[in-house]
Design an enzyme around this catalytic site. Structure first.
Site, mmCIF file in Angstrom:
data_model
loop_
_atom_site.group_PDB
_atom_site.id
_atom_site.type_symbol
_atom_site.label_atom_id
_atom_site.label_comp_id
_atom_site.label_asym_id
_atom_site.label_seq_id
_atom_site.Cartn_x
_atom_site.Cartn_y
_atom_site.Cartn_z
ATOM 1 N N SER A 283 1.055 -1.412 -0.153
ATOM 2 C CA SER A 283 -0.317 -0.463 0.115
ATOM 3 C C SER A 283 1.170 1.143 -0.348
ATOM 4 O O SER A 283 1.780 1.098 0.389
ATOM 5 C CB SER A 283 -0.904 0.419 1.543
ATOM 6 O OG SER A 283 -1.610 -1.110 1.193
ATOM 7 N N ALA A 351 0.295 -0.747 4.949
ATOM 8 C CA ALA A 351 0.611 -2.050 5.682
ATOM 9 C C ALA A 351 1.230 -1.576 7.281
ATOM 10 O O ALA A 351 1.997 -0.615 7.108
ATOM 11 C CB ALA A 351 1.548 -3.294 5.214
ATOM 12 N N ASN A 523 4.840 1.967 2.403
ATOM 13 C CA ASN A 523 5.626 0.634 3.137
ATOM 14 C C ASN A 523 6.706 1.009 3.822
ATOM 15 O O ASN A 523 7.961 0.109 4.257
ATOM 16 C CB ASN A 523 5.634 -0.571 2.136
ATOM 17 C CG ASN A 523 4.508 -0.385 2.086
ATOM 18 O OD1 ASN A 523 3.479 -1.170 1.088
ATOM 19 N ND2 ASN A 523 3.085 -0.392 3.113
#
Length: 820
Positions: A283, A351, A523
Site C-alpha cells: 500500500s 501495512a 511501506n
C-alpha cells in the site's frame, strides 16, 4: 496509453460496459453541508438499500443491528461465493469442499488463531458491538435463505460448478473474516528464523567474526538516511544495534537444513514474502493539508496494494444511520470501511511496520519432543487437536502445539529444538476490530487517536479533516524486550528473555500537521528508531518516487494529487540511485567513447516504464538495459562475498513492485563511508567502483546486442500484465478458474484507489476498484452488469464519483430494496 483494444475485447467477452459517472477526481460534484443524510427507512422495513449506477449499495437504517443487517444482505447479493470461500479459507475448512489439495492450507489457517479465545472476546463485547456482527450475519443469512428457495435464478453459478451449497453465518464468522484477512495477514510477520539460517550460512563459510559483520551489513537495525513517515528530527541518528550485545542463543541455535519453517510458510500464505523481504509490503498513501492544498482543506489519496483478484479484493459501501454516515471501500466487505470518509474526516491505511512478534527458540526434552525447558524445568506443550473434514476421503487430524510464548511454528528434531511465536496483540483481535469500526464516527484527531490506542495489531493509520489538518499514527502493542535480545534473531525460550511489558501508546510513531505540509508512506520506515528486527529500510526506497513529486510544487489541486498516482505507477524504482554514479563514471571516458552515449540512455531517461504505443513492449531500450545490467552488477559486486544460497536472494534486478534487493546493498557499497550502514566488508574488493559500473554496463550492452541485435533502439522487454486471480491471497478459489483475468499493463499502484477532498463544507470522493462491484454470475452464466465495469476505468486512471450526499445518490440511483 493502455491496451484499450484488448480490454475492449475483454469487456465484450464479459458482456459488461461502463455506465455514467466516470470522473477525474477534481470533477466530482460537490454539495453543501446542509445536505445532511437522514435514515430513509420505510416504516415497514428494517433497512433500505439504495444502489447507485455502479451497483454500490448505500444502506439506511435506524438501529445498529438493522444497519449492518442491510450491509450483510447487500454483500450476499454481490459476493456470496467470494465470502463463502473467504470464510472457509480463514477458518480452515476449504478441504471440506475442495478436497485433499487444500489440507495443508487448512492446517496453517487453523494454527493461526485460537477459536475459543476469539469467541470469548466477542462474548465480552457490549450488545451494541455484538449487534454489528450479529446483524451482518443475519442479513447475509436472509439472502442465503432467499437464494436456496430459488436456486434456479439466484444461486451463484460457482456453487453449482464446485458442487456444494452456501452455508449460514454467525457473528463469529463475520469477525473471523477480519481476523484472518487483516490481523493474521498484516500483523503476523516474523523473520527471525530466516535471519538465523542466513547468519549460520555466513558464519559457516566465513567464520563467526566475518560472518557477523556480513550479517550486520545485510540485516541492519537502523539506517539514519532512510526516509520515514514521521520526519526525522536528526539526520545523524546514531547507527548502532538496538541491543548491547549479540543474541545470547545457546549452542542449540544450529538449524537443521531440512527444517520446514511452518511459520514462514504460514506467513507466505497470509501475504509475506521470501527473505529478506518477509514483511508484507502493501500500500501507498499521500495526504496534503492546508499548507499544500490550493483550497483550504485536505486531500488524501490511498492505494492499498493487496495484489489483484477477481472478484475485487475490496467492496464499496455506504452506511447511513445509527450514528454512521460513511462511504468508501473495504477489503472482503468487512463491517468497517478501511478507506473512506464521513465528510468531516477521511482516513486510510497501509501495512503495519512495527515489530510486534518475536520467535522463541525452545529447548526440547530429548525424552519427550513435546516438552520444553522453561524456568528450569520441563513443561508440557499445550495441544489442540483439529479435525479437518476432507471431501472424498477420511477426516485429517492436526495437532496445534503451543508454549508459554505462543504457537509452535517449527520442530527441529535433529537439534532438540522448536520455534514458537509470541504476539503482543494476542487477545486484542476483536478490540482492534471494534476500534477500526468506531473510527467511522470520529470527528477530529483526538477521537481518532482514542480508537488508535485500542488497536493491538500493527497497522498504519492516516487522518485528514475538513479544516486542513492531517495526521499519521502507527498503532500496535510494542513489547519491551529484555536486555541482550537481538530482535533480528530468535529469543531464548528458557525464561531469560521474556518481555518486560508493553510500551505506552505515547511512544508509538505519530505526527500531526508536520511542517512539510504532507504525509507520505509506501511501506517505508515509520519513524527513526522503529526498524530493529523487521524492515531493513534504507534510502533505496520506492517512497522517494512520491516524495520527489510532493516536493516539486508548493500547492496541489485534487487533480494534481491524483496525477502523482499515474507517474509513480510506471516509475522504474532503481535508476534514481545509480544515475549519479553512472554520470560520474562516464566523465572518466574519452568524449568519443561510444559508451558515453550508451550510458546517457539511462542517465537522461525519465524513468518511466510504459508501453505508450500499445505494441506489447515497454517503450525504448532503457527497461531492457536495466533488466540486463542490474543482475550483472549484483553478481559482480556481491556474489563472491555471499554464500550461493544467500546470493540467490539478491540476484534479480527488475524490481517491479519495489527496488531490487541487491540495489540496497550495492548503493551502500557505492556510498562507502557515507552510507548509513557501516560498510565493514568491501563488496567491491578494493576495485575502482566507477570502472566496475562501466565494465558491467558494457557487459549488459554486449549481452543485449547478442540477444536482440546491434540496434539499440530496437531493444525491448515485454510489458508485464496484471493478473486478476480467481484464487484469494490464501490460495483458495473464490471464483471459477476461467474467471482469471489478464490485463491491463502492470501498474505499481493500489489494488483500489480512492481520493478524498475535504474543503470546509464541501466533500468529494472518487474511487476505482477493479474488476467491479459485483462478482455475481447467475445459474445460466449471465454476469452482473457490474462484474467488470471498473476494469477499463482502472486502466485509464479514471475513477467513479462516490455519492456522499442524498441528492447525488438520487441522481444516480439504480435500484431500491426495502428489507422487511
Amino acid at each position: 496509453m493502455k491496451k484499450k483494444s484488448a480490454l475492449a475485447a475483454l469487456s465484450l467477452i464479459l458482456s459488461t460496459g461502463l455506465v455514467a459517472g466516470v470522473a477525474a477526481p477534481g470533477a466530482v460534484a460537490q454539495e453543501p453541508a446542509a445536505a445532511q443524510v437522514t435514515a430513509e427507512v420505510s416504516e415497514a422495513g428494517k433497512a433500505t438499500i439504495k444502489r447507485d449506477s455502479y451497483g454500490v449499495p448505500h444502506v439506511y437504517a435506524d438501529t445498529t443491528r438493522d444497519l449492518f443487517y442491510g450491509y450483510g444482505y447487500a454483500v450476499a447479493e454481490d459476493r456470496m461465493f467470494q465470502l463463502e470461500m473467504a470464510k472457509r479459507a480463514v477458518l480452515g475448512t476449504s478441504a471440506e469442499v475442495l478436497g485433499p489439495d487444500y489440507v495443508e492450507i487448512d492446517k496453517r489457517s487453523r494454527a493461526s488463531f485460537d477459536p475459543e479465545a476469539i469467541k470469548a472476546q466477542i462474548e465480552a463485547l457490549p450488545q451494541e458491538d455484538r449487534d454489528i456482527l450479529e446483524g451482518y450475519a443475519a442479513g447475509f443469512n436472509e439472502r442465503v435463505g432467499e437464494v436456496m428457495a430459488n436456486q434456479e435464478e439466484l444461486l451463484p453459478k460457482q456453487f453449482t460448478d464446485y458442487g456444494f451449497e452456501p452455508t449460514t453465518w454467525s457473528g463469529y464468522d463475520v469477525a473471523m473474516i477480519w481476523v484472518g484477512t487483516m490481523a493474521n495477514r498484516f500483523s503476523d510477520s516474523a523473520g527471525e528464523l530466516s535471519n538465523l539460517q542466513v547468519l549460520q550460512q555466513l558464519t559457516a563459510e566465513y567464520g563467526a567474526e566475518q560472518g557477523q559483520l556480513l550479517f550486520d551489513q545485510l540485516q541492519w537495525t537502523e539506517d539514519p538516511t532512510a526516509p520515514t513517515t514521521v520526519p526525522r528530527e536528526d539526520k545523524k541518528h546514531p547507527n548502532k544495534l538496538a541491543v548491547d550485545s549479540p543474541s545470547q542463543l545457546s549452542d542449540l541455535a544450529e538449524v537443521s537444513p531440512e527444517l520446514e519453517d511452518n511459520g514462514l510458510a504460514s506467513m507466505k500464505q497470509f501475504g509475506g514474502g521470501d527473505w529478506p523481504a518477509v514483511k508484507p509490503e502493501a500500500s501507498n498513501l499521500w495526504i496534503v493539508g492546508d499548507k499544500k492544498s490550493k483550497e483550504k482543506g485536505s486531500i488524501l489519496l490511498n492505494g492499498p496494494q493487496f495484489s489483484w483478484f477477481n472478484p475485487s479484493y475490496v467492496y464499496g459501501i455506504g452506511l447511513h444511520g445509527a450514528g454512521f454516515d460513511v462511504t468508501g471501500n473495504t477489503p472482503f466487505a468487512h463491517p468497517t470501511i478501511l478507506f473512506g470518509t464521513n465528510k468531516d474526516i477521511s482516513w486510510g491505511s497501509t501495512a503495519g511496520p512495527l515489530d510486534v512478534n518475536d520467535v522463541y527458540q525452545e529447548q526440547l526434552n530429548p525424552e519427550n519432543p513435546h516438552e520444553y525447558r522453561y524456568d528450569g524445568e520441563w513443561r508440557p506443550m499445550d495441544v489442540r487437536t483439529e479435525k479437518i473434514e476432507v471431501a472424498g476421503q477420511e477426516p485429517v487430524e492436526h495437532q496445534v502445539y503451543s508454549t508459554v510464548h505462543g504457537y509452535v511454528t517449527s520442530f527441529d528434531a535433529a537439534n532438540n529444538t522448536a520455534y514458537s511465536k509470541k504476539r503482543s496483540w494476542a487477545g486484542t483481535e476483536i478490540q482492534s476490530f471494534m476500534a477500526w469500526i468506531k473510527i467511522m464516527k470520529a470527528q477530529n484527531w483526538e477521537e481518532y487517536l482514542e480508537q488508535a490506542e485500542k488497536v493491538g495489531i500493527t497497522i498504519n493509520w492516516y487522518y485528514a479533516d475538513k479544516e486542513g489538518n492531517i495526521g499519521y499514527v502507527s498503532p500496535g502493542k510494542l513489547p519491551v524486550r529484555a536486555e541482550g535480545h537481538d530482535p533480528r534473531l530468535p529469543a531464548v525460550g528458557d525464561g531469560s528473555m521474556e518481555w518486560e511489558g508493553i510500551r505506552p501508546f505515547s511512544e508509538n510513531p505519530k505526527v500531526y500537521n508536520p511542517k512539510q505540509g504532507y504525509i507520505v508512506n509506501w511501506n517505508n520506515q515509520s519513524a527513526a528508531g522503529f526498524n530493529a528486527g523487521s524492515g531493513n529500510w534504507s534510502p533505496v526506497d520506492r517512497v522517494n518516487e512520491i516524495i520527489e513529486r510532493l516536493e516539486e510544487k508548493q500547492k496541489f489541486t485534487t487533480d494534481e494529487i491524483w496525477d502523482i498516482n499515474e507517474e509513480t505507477s510506471f516509475a522504474d524504482l532503481n535508476i534514481r540511485y545509480f544515475r549519479p554514479f553512472l554520470e560520474e563514471a562516464v566523465k572518466t571516458l574519452p568524449a568519443k567513447d561510444s559508451l558515453v552515449q550508451d550510458v546517457r540512455l539511462l542517465t537522461e531517461w525519465d524513468g518511466q516504464r510504459r508501453d505508450g504505443d500499445d505494441d506489447g513492449d515497454l517503450d525504448g531500450p532503457q527497461a531492457a538495459i536495466m533488466n540486463t545490467w542490474l543482475p550483472i552488477l549484483f553478481e559482480t559486486v556481491l556474489k563472491d562475498d555471499l554464500p550461493a544460497s544467500v546470493f540467490e536472494n539478491y540476484a534479480q534486478g527488475s524490481g517491479l513492485a519495489r527496488p531490487a534487493n541487491g540495489s540496497k546493498l550495492v548503493y551502500n557499497a557505492l556510498l562507502g563511508e557515507d552510507a548509513g550502514v557501516e560498510q565493514s566488508v568491501d563488496f567491491f574488493n578494493g576495485a575502482d567502483k566507477q570502472q566496475v559500473l562501466l565494465d558491467t554496463y558494457r557487459q549488459a550492452l554486449a549481452q543485449l546486442a547478442a540477444e536482440q541485435g546491434a540496434d539499440r533502439s530496437a531493444w525491448s522487454v515485454p510489458a508485464p500484465q496484471h493478473e486478476f486471480s480467481y484464487k484469494n491471497f490464501i490460495g483458495v478459489p473464490q471464483a471459477n478458474a476461467e474467471e482469471n483475468l489478464t490485463g491491463p499493463d502492470y501498474m505499481n499502484r493500489g489494488t483500489q484507489n480512492d481520493i478524498v477532498s475535504l474543503f470546509g463544507s464541501e466533500a468529494s470522493m472518487c474511487t476505482v476498484a477493479p474488476p467491479g462491484q459485483s462478482g455475481f454470475i447467475a445459474p445460466d452464466g449471465t454476469k452482473s452488469e457490474h462484474y467488470a465495469d471498473q476494469l477499463q476505468m482502472y486502466a485509464d486512471f479514471e475513477c467513479k464519483t462516490e455519492n456522499l450526499y442524498p441528492q447525488q445518490l438520487e441522481a444516480n440511483l439504480e435500484s431500491t430494496t426495502v428489507l422487511k
